[in-house]
Design a protein around this motif. Structure first.
Motif, PDB file in Angstrom:
ATOM      1  N   LEU A  95      -5.916  17.798 -42.064  1.00 34.90           N
ATOM      2  CA  LEU A  95      -6.963  16.981 -42.226  1.00 34.90           C
ATOM      3  C   LEU A  95      -6.919  16.443 -43.792  1.00 34.90           C
ATOM      4  N   GLN A 100      -4.537   8.744 -47.383  1.00 35.43           N
ATOM      5  CA  GLN A 100      -5.713   7.659 -47.298  1.00 35.43           C
ATOM      6  C   GLN A 100      -5.518   7.020 -48.791  1.00 35.43           C
ATOM      7  N   ASN A 153      -6.077  10.752 -36.855  1.00 34.41           N
ATOM      8  CA  ASN A 153      -6.998  11.798 -37.203  1.00 34.41           C
ATOM      9  C   ASN A 153      -8.045  12.191 -35.919  1.00 34.41           C
ATOM     10  N   ILE A 167      -4.172   6.318 -39.679  1.00 34.34           N
ATOM     11  CA  ILE A 167      -4.978   7.348 -40.095  1.00 34.34           C
ATOM     12  C   ILE A 167      -6.098   7.538 -39.210  1.00 34.34           C
ATOM     13  N   LEU A 193      -4.175  14.009 -44.452  1.00 32.41           N
ATOM     14  CA  LEU A 193      -4.464  12.704 -44.127  1.00 32.41           C
ATOM     15  C   LEU A 193      -5.359  11.961 -45.280  1.00 32.41           C
ATOM     16  N   ALA A 194      -6.316  12.923 -45.652  1.00 36.33           N
ATOM     17  CA  ALA A 194      -6.952  12.275 -46.678  1.00 36.33           C
ATOM     18  C   ALA A 194      -6.427  11.917 -48.170  1.00 36.33           C
TER      19      ALA A 194
HETATM   20  C1  LIG Z   1     -10.663  13.112 -40.123  1.00 36.45           C
HETATM   21  O1  LIG Z   1     -11.781  13.712 -39.164  1.00 36.45           O
HETATM   22  C2  LIG Z   1     -12.658  14.482 -39.710  1.00 36.45           C
HETATM   23  C3  LIG Z   1     -13.417  14.933 -38.699  1.00 36.45           C
HETATM   24  O2  LIG Z   1     -12.653  15.662 -37.631  1.00 36.45           O
HETATM   25  C4  LIG Z   1     -13.357  13.882 -40.821  1.00 36.45           C
HETATM   26  O3  LIG Z   1     -14.049  14.728 -41.384  1.00 36.45           O
HETATM   27  C5  LIG Z   1     -12.313  13.365 -41.877  1.00 36.45           C
HETATM   28  O4  LIG Z   1     -13.145  12.591 -42.773  1.00 36.45           O
HETATM   29  C6  LIG Z   1     -11.229  12.328 -41.143  1.00 36.45           C
HETATM   30  N1  LIG Z   1     -10.311  12.017 -42.262  1.00 36.45           N
HETATM   31  C7  LIG Z   1      -9.830  10.644 -42.568  1.00 36.45           C
HETATM   32  C8  LIG Z   1      -8.757  10.799 -43.404  1.00 36.45           C
HETATM   33  O5  LIG Z   1     -10.311   9.852 -41.984  1.00 36.45           O
END
Ligand SMILES: *[C@@H]1O[C@H](CO)[C@@H](O)[C@H](O)[C@H]1NC(C)=O
Ligand SMILES: *[C@@H]1O[C@H](CO)[C@@H](O)[C@H](O)[C@H]1NC(C)=O
Ligand SMILES: *[C@@H]1O[C@H](CO)[C@@H](O)[C@H](O)[C@H]1NC(C)=O
Ligand SMILES: *[C@@H]1O[C@H](CO)[C@@H](O)[C@H](O)[C@H]1NC(C)=O
Ligand SMILES: *[C@@H]1O[C@H](CO)[C@@H](O)[C@H](O)[C@H]1NC(C)=O
Ligand SMILES: *[C@@H]1O[C@H](CO)[C@@H](O)[C@H](O)[C@H]1NC(C)=O
Length: 705
Positions: A112, A119, A84, A80, A115-116
């Protein structure tokens, strides 16, 4: 269930003994009879041992292996984070949150946010996590921005012997059919497995697989075939247009580097073991009977994997980051443990990890790798399944070599350039062969031209420019810029990379770095000077409500070409037709779009569903690259310690990105990527022309040109 499984294992073991294959000697004790039960017990206890060393296995056994590994939280967090942070270099993240018309319904992925979500989500296995990650990226419908893991994607490829086509009958009705050439293709490619399918057919059909070729398919798993087509289109990715993703379900062809190839389509070829079998309700050719057959999918060990014998060797050989997974400092002293991908050192150069999944053959020498590429990635690598000999066009003309093939139709006036990719041969060969071949057709009296770009996934950017220039002649749309102006994303880490190179050009004396200003031109097509910080000031732009930043507009870097282009157009571009199944991407899109929108060439998609708009190309991009290349930029400029830098992948993974995005032709200040590319003609495929390039060209010459 257990007994059935035991029998499968037993017959697999016996089959390997009978065939005397290499795995049989390595995995079986010398005394086969006494060792058999112990061997079976060991295999049953280790689901990966069941499939290890085998060529053909059942998809459920592949899944049992894949699903036997729980999520490793360290690796999950690593994937991730790498993905990311790499996405900060992908031009299109914010555009893809909601594409403008005509793609609003197709492209609406908030990466994004997803991906969160991933996670925090729990998964039953690492394989389930992979499917979610892979499909999340695929929802971009962007063949440049794809996540691939060699541990799963096409490690085993899931096949059926019955590729499908969409045919139109005399009354104009469209229906799904088993391809007329299905049995010919299957017996040639799957000679060692066809018997399994012959034996699976019910009753009187047993052993009669050949008689299914051409059958009308009334239902797939009891439902209208379009339910299955659209379910696949929803997860297939790669192309923005729904029609293009539907077309990917069906069989087609490609002018491959080693000869004409047959593409089975995503019904008959899956990159993951998703389906165990399919139930087809069919009406065979010349029959009035409606019959139902079930056919098992069979999984074959793919071309991208490394042999294994059990769980431990499966993971160690296929799932762990390899020598080329991550980038390198191009100027670090090579050591025995870290091969350096220095583009001037072919003997020590590691191959780019994305290459096996790039949908065009990739150059393998150092000098060739220096030409900028724009090429699509797919979780299904291109295979060299042969187009049946009776369907292969005859009498190739001078200039034909590798992915470039020339023909002259019987009408004496229609020349054909079949172009399977924009790489696949050296840059110089492509340049000269394209010129020689087109001049040869013209000399023989061709006054009109068909360019067949079926399944052309891109390649060298400057070959796309070259082909546009030589067909259309010198004019404002071809000299000096025969492609699209572009922009890169101007993120914080990209800015630091350029700042480092600008401050100290000696960081990159051999000009390997993508971010080195000397590689690029201003919008007025003059070269940037060394030491110039070309990402300052960033061009701020709000995209889908999000503040984003891009580079200044970049011009072209292809011209002057290294050989002379003719002083006049080779063809009247209104007499040029670009023909394909819509699956023309990247550099293929750069060529097709400029020829269609600027020069008035006609565009033809064959075999599309009648009521669905057909795009003649997609996944335009401008220049594509991947995580490992970006990582080399970071390492070479000594920024790996920066908190914005993606860490190294721990897994055997690839993340593709669009590095430069082309500006539009109709709407000049917005990306071409999500502008409309409607085909002028959706050419119906009939049973007599399907999968037959020469017959399709004849029809195009008669009805379109
Ligand atoms: C991905 O990167 C962004 C910044 O571009 C950040 O705000 C976010 O928390 C990140 N997401 C993860 C799942 O790490
Ligand atoms: C992998 O296994 C197959 C079948 O046992 C064998 O033919 C092939 O040579 C092996 N390849 C490698 C690289 O060991
Ligand atoms: C999880 O992955 C890390 C990194 O690949 C590895 O070092 C570790 O041993 C793994 N943990 C387990 C429990 O397999
Ligand atoms: C179907 O019938 C036509 C006309 O009799 C014949 O030419 C053709 O070979 C038949 N096709 C098959 C597959 O039986
Ligand atoms: C091209 O543009 C650059 C940057 O704006 C400028 O410095 C340069 O003088 C221009 N060159 C020509 C020939 O117009
Ligand atoms: C990262 O920082 C450490 C400590 O300052 C340094 O020793 C190391 O060389 C740095 N690595 C890179 C790749 O810059």
């Amino acid at each position: 269930m257990i007994a059935g499984r035991f029998l499968t294992l037993l017959s697999a073991v016996l089959a390997s003994v009978r065939l005397g294959s290499a795995d049989a000697t390595s995995s079986l004790p010398r005394d086969v009879t006494s060792g058999l039960s112990r061997d079976v017990e060991e295999r049953a206890a280790d689901p990966c041992a069941t499939i290890g060393g085998k060529t053909w296995v059942s998809p459920s056994d592949v899944r049992a292996c894949y699903q036997s590994f729980p999520v490793n939280e360290t690796e999950k967090a690593n994937i991730i984070e790498v993905v990311n942070k790499t996405l900060a270099f992908h031009t299109s993240v914010n555009y893809e949150k909601l594409a403008p018309p005509p793609f609003t319904l197709d492209v609406h992925e908030d990466l994004l946010r997803d991906l969160a979500r991933i996670q925090h989500q729990k998964y039953a296995s690492d394989y389930d996590l992979h499917i979610d990650l892979s499909r999340t990226l695929k929802r971009l419908d962007d063949g440049h921005c794809v996540y691939i893991n060699y541990c799963y994607d096409s490690l085993f490829v899931n096949y059926l012997p019955t590729p499908l086509v969409l045919l139109t009958d005399d009354a104009g009705h469209q229906s799904v059919h088993i391809a007329p050439e299905a049995f010919t293709v299957a017996t040639a490619e799957f000679a060692d497995e066809v018997q399994t399918w012959q034996d699976a057919l019910p009753g009187a059909l047993k052993g009669q697989l050949a008689s299914l070729s051409g059958a009308k398919v009334l239902a797939i798993n009891g439902q209208d075939p379009w339910i299955a087509v659209d379910a696949n289109a929803a997860i297939a990715g790669s192309f923005q247009g729904l029609g293009t993703r539907q077309n990917g379900y069906f069989a087609s062809y490609n002018a491959g580097a080693g000869g004409w190839t047959y593409s089975l389509g995503q019904f008959a070829q899956q990159s993951l073991p998703l389906s165990d079998s399919v139930r087809l309700t069919i009406q065979r050719v010349n029959s009035t009977k409606i019959e139902t057959v079930s056919l098992p999918y069979r999984s074959r060990f793919g071309t991208t994997g490394t042999n294994f014998t059990d769980s431990a060797s499966y993971r160690a050989n296929n799932c762990v980051a390899g020598d080329s997974t991550n980038g390198v400092d191009y100027y670090a002293e090579p050591s025995s443990t870290t091969p350096v991908r220095r583009e001037d050192a072919p003997s020590t150069a590691a191959v780019n990890p994305a290459n096996k999944f790039r949908q065009a053959p990739m150059p393998d020498t150092a000098t060739q790798r220096r030409y900028p590429m724009n090429v699509m990635l797919d979780s299904a690598p291109q295979l060299d399944i042969a187009l049946p000999p009776t369907l292969v066009p005859t009498d190739p003309q001078p200039g034909s070599a590798s992915v470039v093939q020339f023909y002259l139709l019987d009408d004496g006036k229609t020349g054909v350039l079949a172009l399977g990719s924009f790489s696949g041969d050296s840059f110089e060969n492509l340049e000269t062969n394209l010129l020689t071949g087109l001049q040869g057709l013209k000399a023989k009296g061709a006054t009109q031209l068909i360019v067949d770009v079926s399944n052309n996934g891109g390649g060298y950017i400057c070959i796309a420019h070259w082909l546009h220039r030589i067909i259309a002649g010198p004019k404002s749309t071809t000299v000096p810029q025969a492609g699209l102006d572009t922009q890169t994303r101007d993120g914080p880490l990209a800015q630091l990379i350029v700042k480092a190179i600008a401050a100290d050009p000696s960081l990159d004396p051999d000009e390997f770095l993508l971010y080195n200003p000397v590689a690029w031109t201003f919008a007025n097509d003059t070269k940037m000077p060394a030491g110039y910080d070309w990402l300052q000031p960033p061009v701020k732009k709000t995209v889908n409500g999000v503040a984003d930043a891009f580079s200044q507009r970049l011009g072209q870097e292809c011209q002057p070409f290294d050989i002379d282009a003719p002083a006049e157009a080779l063809f009247d571009t209104s007499k040029v037709a670009i023909v394909g199944n819509g699956r023309c991407a990247s550099s293929c899109s750069l060529f097709s779009i400029t020829l269609a929108k600027e020069e008035g060439a006609k565009t033809v998609v064959y075999g599309g569903k009648r009521d669905v708009p057909q795009q003649y190309c997609g996944t335009v991009g401008g220049q594509s690259t991947d995580f490992s290349t970006i990582d080399s930029e970071v390492k070479t400029t000594h920024l790996k310690n920066n908190s914005l830098a993606p860490p190294d992948f721990l897994t055997n993974s690839v993340q593709g990105i669009t590095w430069r995005l082309g500006f539009g032709i109709d709407n000049k200040n917005e990306p071409e990527e999500w502008q409309n590319h409607p085909a002028d003609v959706n050419l119906a495929l009939t049973a007599d022309i399907v999968s037959n390039p020469a017959a399709i060209w004849k029809k195009v010459a008669e009805t379109v040109l």
